[in-house]
Design a protein around this motif. Structure first.
Motif, mmCIF file in Angstrom:
data_model
loop_
_atom_site.group_PDB
_atom_site.id
_atom_site.type_symbol
_atom_site.label_atom_id
_atom_site.label_comp_id
_atom_site.label_asym_id
_atom_site.label_seq_id
_atom_site.Cartn_x
_atom_site.Cartn_y
_atom_site.Cartn_z
ATOM 1 N N PHE A 1 11.967 6.386 9.213
ATOM 2 C CA PHE A 1 11.801 6.027 7.798
ATOM 3 C C PHE A 1 12.886 5.959 7.031
ATOM 4 O O PHE A 1 13.046 5.208 6.068
ATOM 5 N N GLY A 2 13.949 7.063 7.151
ATOM 6 C CA GLY A 2 15.273 6.930 6.347
ATOM 7 C C GLY A 2 15.964 5.277 6.722
ATOM 8 O O GLY A 2 16.449 4.746 5.915
ATOM 9 N N GLU A 3 15.793 5.021 8.058
ATOM 10 C CA GLU A 3 16.644 3.810 8.379
ATOM 11 C C GLU A 3 15.730 2.768 7.715
ATOM 12 O O GLU A 3 16.397 1.589 7.184
ATOM 13 N N ALA A 4 14.327 2.730 7.835
ATOM 14 C CA ALA A 4 13.516 1.703 7.263
ATOM 15 C C ALA A 4 13.804 1.208 5.572
ATOM 16 O O ALA A 4 13.960 0.439 5.234
ATOM 17 N N VAL A 5 14.033 2.494 5.133
ATOM 18 C CA VAL A 5 14.395 2.525 3.508
ATOM 19 C C VAL A 5 15.651 1.891 3.155
ATOM 20 O O VAL A 5 15.778 0.961 2.256
ATOM 21 N N GLU B 1 13.758 10.816 1.101
ATOM 22 C CA GLU B 1 13.861 12.441 1.028
ATOM 23 C C GLU B 1 13.033 12.773 2.279
ATOM 24 O O GLU B 1 11.829 12.560 2.076
ATOM 25 N N GLU B 2 13.515 13.856 2.948
ATOM 26 C CA GLU B 2 12.639 14.565 3.975
ATOM 27 C C GLU B 2 12.144 15.821 3.134
ATOM 28 O O GLU B 2 12.560 16.390 2.487
ATOM 29 N N LEU B 3 10.710 15.561 3.265
ATOM 30 C CA LEU B 3 9.751 16.652 2.802
ATOM 31 C C LEU B 3 9.339 17.575 4.011
ATOM 32 O O LEU B 3 9.155 17.169 5.020
ATOM 33 N N THR B 4 8.825 18.896 3.501
ATOM 34 C CA THR B 4 8.076 19.658 4.309
ATOM 35 C C THR B 4 6.426 19.106 4.268
ATOM 36 O O THR B 4 6.271 18.343 3.294
ATOM 37 N N PRO B 5 5.647 19.500 5.281
ATOM 38 C CA PRO B 5 4.313 19.161 5.193
ATOM 39 C C PRO B 5 3.775 19.557 3.725
ATOM 40 O O PRO B 5 2.853 19.241 3.106
ATOM 41 N N GLU B 6 4.125 20.809 3.374
ATOM 42 C CA GLU B 6 3.503 21.568 2.241
ATOM 43 C C GLU B 6 4.068 20.803 1.048
ATOM 44 O O GLU B 6 3.398 20.594 0.222
ATOM 45 N N ASP C 1 0.733 -1.130 -0.108
ATOM 46 C CA ASP C 1 -0.097 0.099 0.145
ATOM 47 C C ASP C 1 0.778 1.188 -0.049
ATOM 48 O O ASP C 1 2.093 1.091 -0.223
ATOM 49 N N LEU C 2 0.491 2.321 0.394
ATOM 50 C CA LEU C 2 1.205 3.717 0.775
ATOM 51 C C LEU C 2 2.404 3.773 0.146
ATOM 52 O O LEU C 2 2.275 4.651 -1.077
ATOM 53 N N TRP C 3 3.601 3.209 0.480
ATOM 54 C CA TRP C 3 4.843 3.500 -0.035
ATOM 55 C C TRP C 3 5.477 2.386 -0.912
ATOM 56 O O TRP C 3 6.457 2.694 -1.320
ATOM 57 N N TRP C 4 4.746 1.552 -1.266
ATOM 58 C CA TRP C 4 5.063 0.662 -2.293
ATOM 59 C C TRP C 4 5.537 1.083 -3.606
ATOM 60 O O TRP C 4 6.648 0.678 -3.793
ATOM 61 N N ILE D 1 8.482 13.458 8.013
ATOM 62 C CA ILE D 1 8.483 12.810 9.407
ATOM 63 C C ILE D 1 9.817 13.193 10.307
ATOM 64 O O ILE D 1 9.945 13.007 11.331
ATOM 65 N N GLY D 2 10.959 13.359 9.575
ATOM 66 C CA GLY D 2 12.305 13.690 10.304
ATOM 67 C C GLY D 2 12.783 12.393 11.030
ATOM 68 O O GLY D 2 12.745 11.454 10.391
ATOM 69 N N ASP D 3 13.620 12.849 11.862
ATOM 70 C CA ASP D 3 14.156 11.618 12.563
ATOM 71 C C ASP D 3 13.354 11.111 13.801
ATOM 72 O O ASP D 3 13.957 10.144 14.403
ATOM 73 N N VAL D 4 12.231 11.065 13.814
ATOM 74 C CA VAL D 4 11.275 10.300 14.832
ATOM 75 C C VAL D 4 11.243 9.051 14.560
ATOM 76 O O VAL D 4 10.746 8.664 13.516
#
Length: 297
Positions: free
Chosen positions: A208-212, A226-231, A150-153, A165-168
């Motif tokens: 999420f970066g580590e998961a990727v 890639e880290e994105l802003t919410p916008e 789903d979503l990120w496939w 999401i950043g580094d959380v």
């Protein structure tokens, strides 16, 4: 969280009903079809219900509810994303039809959400708590399978996933573990059962970066995070064809995660099943072997 993915299943329309059937809603989705599989493997009679499944059930068509509920003593309940005002009505009808137990799939951190995300889950939790029946609520972390079903496939296959999401960290949970937990809660004896909330996650948090990166190693491919802003994230979702409401909901979800409400691993899998939850690395290795993340040419 609670996103679904379709899967064809073997028909059991002619299976005899009993007074102890378990009605599984969303039975063609990510967790629902797994709950059906776990229960049937244990010899438990199951009514697999969805709009296109073995047993027809549609939240927007209350006329489909009575037949789905016939003979059911327990329900695995996944609330709809829209039209969730129907959930309390359904729960009351289910209790009147003889349902004695509900297991609800919900999301970790649901108590912190606003009106843009997760309201169906919150309504479902409230409905079963006040139903007079036994209940259990399974609040899950982000599914590992969101990367493969789903979503990120598609972004992973294309070699780049961008999120706000950043580094959380997130302790991704395997949908197979959710299904086993739900099946156990649906089939416990009355003496073993307790009306309770179970938070389920994987055993460790990963950004999420580590998961990727874990997926990239498992596939032997270069996959970027890639880290994105919410916008920026909202703009990408809209450009991909998602409606405004969905883009708003996904941004609300990531705001919840950025606040750290789901960052710490939970012990629900161990509490219910007596074992540790599946690790994300094992999931990635298994899925990579299937070719699901083969590069899109």
């Amino acid at each position: 969280m609670t996103n679904t993915a379709s899967e064809n299943t073997t028909s059991h329309h002619d299976s005899p009903r009993s007074d102890h059937d378990i009605l599984v809603l969303g039975a063609t989705g990510k967790t629902g079809r797994r709950v059906v599989r776990v229960l049937r493997a244990a010899g438990v009679p199951v009514r697999a219900a969805s709009r296109s499944g073995e047993v027809r059930f549609d939240w927007t068509e209350p006329g489909t509810w009575a037949a789905a509920l016939e003979g059911a003593s327990a329900v695995y309940l996944i609330a709809p994303d829209e039209g969730y005002d129907a959930v309390p009505v359904f729960v009351r009808q289910a209790v009147g039809a003889g349902v004695r137990r509900f297991v609800v799939l919900s999301g970790r951190g649901i108590e912190h959400v606003g009106p843009d995300f997760g309201q169906g889950m919150a309504v479902a939790e409230e409905a079963v708590r006040g139903s007079g029946a036994e209940w259990a609520i399974v609040r899950a972390s982000n599914f590992s399978q969101n990367f493969s079903e789903d979503l990120w496939w598609q972004p992973v296959r294309e070699g780049r996933l961008g999120l706000p999401i950043g580094d959380v960290p997130e302790p991704f949970v395997d949908a197979d573990d959710i299904a086993e937990v739900a099946a156990a809660l649906l089939t416990r004896s009355a003496a073993e059962h307790a009306d309770e909330v179970y938070e389920v996650s994987g055993p460790r948090g990963l950004t999420f970066g580590e998961a990727v990166a874990v997926i990239a190693r498992a596939t032997g491919r270069a996959i970027a995070y890639e880290e994105l802003t919410p916008e920026q994230y909202r703009a990408e979702l809209i450009a991909a064809g998602l409606p405004e409401a969905a883009a708003t909901a996904f941004n609300a979800l990531f705001a919840l995660h950025r606040a750290g409400h789901t960052a710490v691993p939970a012990d629900g899998v161990r509490r219910v099943l007596g074992r540790e939850a599946a690790d994300f690395g094992a999931y990635a290795t298994k899925i990579a072997a299937t070719g699901a993340w083969a590069r899109v040419e």
